[in-house]
Design an enzyme around this catalytic site. Structure first.
Site, mmCIF file in Angstrom:
data_model
loop_
_atom_site.group_PDB
_atom_site.id
_atom_site.type_symbol
_atom_site.label_atom_id
_atom_site.label_comp_id
_atom_site.label_asym_id
_atom_site.label_seq_id
_atom_site.Cartn_x
_atom_site.Cartn_y
_atom_site.Cartn_z
ATOM 1 N N PRO A 77 7.845 -37.093 29.404
ATOM 2 C CA PRO A 77 7.467 -36.035 29.372
ATOM 3 C C PRO A 77 6.650 -35.188 29.737
ATOM 4 C CG PRO A 77 7.569 -36.663 27.319
ATOM 5 C CD PRO A 77 7.833 -37.455 27.753
ATOM 6 N N LYS B 299 9.915 -32.650 33.346
ATOM 7 C CA LYS B 299 11.308 -32.736 34.114
ATOM 8 C C LYS B 299 12.533 -32.995 33.871
ATOM 9 C CE LYS B 299 8.260 -32.338 37.992
ATOM 10 N NZ LYS B 299 8.251 -29.767 37.927
ATOM 11 N N TYR C 6 5.227 -29.301 40.301
ATOM 12 C CA TYR C 6 5.483 -29.531 38.894
ATOM 13 C C TYR C 6 6.338 -27.786 38.486
ATOM 14 C CZ TYR C 6 3.747 -27.450 33.370
ATOM 15 O OH TYR C 6 3.667 -27.467 32.777
ATOM 16 N N TYR D 279 -2.654 -28.940 29.395
ATOM 17 C CA TYR D 279 -2.704 -30.401 28.549
ATOM 18 C C TYR D 279 -3.785 -31.509 28.821
ATOM 19 C CZ TYR D 279 2.253 -29.932 30.671
ATOM 20 O OH TYR D 279 3.577 -29.760 31.172
ATOM 21 N N HIS E 267 5.561 -18.477 33.330
ATOM 22 C CA HIS E 267 4.174 -18.780 33.503
ATOM 23 C C HIS E 267 3.498 -19.029 35.337
ATOM 24 C CE1 HIS E 267 3.264 -20.130 29.047
ATOM 25 N NE2 HIS E 267 4.100 -19.423 29.195
#
Length: 395
Positions: free
Chosen positions: A293, A297, A385, A201, A72
């Site tokens: 979560p 990580k 990220y 998200y 991704h």
């Protein structure tokens, strides 16, 4: 029995450490209290940082990940009925993440260990570390009704938050830091095509939501729920209806629903123990730290601990560098606290807090508006990220 490194726990961190050590000729034995089937049955994370992907390749277990995993280049933040894409590759000089389930990582590592002849002892009862502050540590455990002693040079505690490793350190020798959040994530796994080809998200006044996936035909979705909520209160129909309410209208309209394969509620908390070592025992992964979560990580932090301990053991056995042993904890913790900060930040701006005043909600909104409209803000988000660089033992 005798080995160089005794590893407690046959989850992905223990197996990855064992595989890396094995390839460097460092003898190790893994002791696990559950069966291999039980370990594989645990539904866990699925987003791998660039650093973990590289480490799995170094361990020689990349074949199926490269064939079936989903690279991704970005993900999206959704709020105010709109979606903003975070272009990871563009913002980080080409770095990306890999969507590949923790179960599949574990399966690949199990197969590699079996092929290499490495020894894993499953269903070992009453595992106990001993003489940790001496130069002759050892484990005892019960197997098939007999008590077994495993002598070793070092012990790696890869047995999770509830494992025996951390509990074996005298309480006065460690300090814990913890934050418990007043909500959890209700997750649903389904054999339906993902609503988007990248993760979403979502922040909504009804609560947080996440659209994730395990493959092109298997989806993983989450909605924020109160901490005392019960799974049995949520039918599949209720879950899908609530998820749609929290997504932008154009995304909700494309959502393909179906029967759940699994539903569960995960509480959210932050937890760190310092130091992460005691004598010849090194804590790895969830044995030493937990993250919410939200920032993806948890598994990745375990991998960075493995990276540090693996390179330390190579220094010890190939170069005689025992002087680096005291550096393990401080090296790991530099990266851990940065990941804890990122996970806390993501959780703080995307979730609904029942005790938040109107001012706090406005601050969340302002934070999202700033980050998504600023190249500097987006770059900071992206580099965290995809994963910060691994720390060096000698830095």
């Amino acid at each position: 029995m005798r080995t160089q490194v005794a590893i407690i726990g046959a989850g992905p961190s223990g197996l990855l450490l064992g595989q890396l050590l094995q390839r460097q000729g460092i003898d190790n034995i893994i002791v696990e209290r559950k069966s291999g089937e039980y370990v594989l049955s645990r539904i866990r994370a699925g987003v791998l940082e660039q650093g973990m992907v590289d480490l799995l390749r170094e361990a020689g277990v990349e074949e199926r990940m490269d064939a079936e995993g989903l690279p991704h280049d970005g993900f999206s933040l959704a709020f105010d009925n709109r979606r903003v894409r975070v272009d990871l590759a563009e913002l980080t000089g080409g770095k990306k993440v890999m969507v590949y389930g923790q179960t599949e990582v574990t399966r690949d590592l199990m197969a590699a260990r079996e092929a290499s002849g490495g020894q894993t002892i499953y269903e070992a009862d009453n595992v106990q570390p001993h003489a940790l502050d001496s130069d002759r540590p050892y484990l005892t455990f019960e197997k098939d009704g007999e008590t077994v002693r495993l002598d070793c040079d070092y012990i790696a505690g890869c047995d999770g938050y509830h494992g025996v490793s951390r509990q074996s350190i005298p309480a006065e020798r460690i300090k814990t830091y913890e934050k418990v959040y007043p909500f959890g994530w209700l997750g649903l796994l389904s054999d339906t095509p993902p609503v988007s080809d990248e993760l979403i998200y979502a922040r909504h006044e009804r609560g947080f939501a996440l659209c994730s996936m395990r493959s092109e035909t298997r989806s993983r979705y989450y909605v924020q729920v109160p901490l005392d909520e019960k799974v049995e209160n949520w039918s599949d129909a209720r879950f899908w209806e609530e998820l749609k309410r929290r997504l932008p209208e154009d995304i909700a309209a494309k959502l393909v629903t179906g029967p759940s394969l699994e539903k569960s509620i995960a509480p959210l908390r932050s937890f760190v123990v310092e130091p992460m070592q005691y004598g010849r025992l090194f804590l790895v992964g969830d044995a030493a730290h937990i993250v919410p979560p939200t920032g993806a990580k948890g598994l990745n932090l375990a991998a960075s601990d493995v990276n540090t301990l693996y390179r330390l053991m190579v220094k010890v056995y190939q170069e005689g560098r025992t002087d680096l042993i005291p550096h393990y904890s401080q090296t790991c913790l530099k990266r851990i606290w940065k990941a804890e900060r990122f996970s806390w930040w993501m959780t703080s701006i995307l979730h609904t807090f029942s005790d938040h005043a109107d001012f706090d909600s406005r601050m969340q909104q302002a934070e999202l508006d700033y980050v998504t409209s600023s190249e500097a803000g987006l770059t900071t988000l992206a580099e965290n990220y995809v994963g910060l660089p691994y720390e060096s033992l000698e830095s």
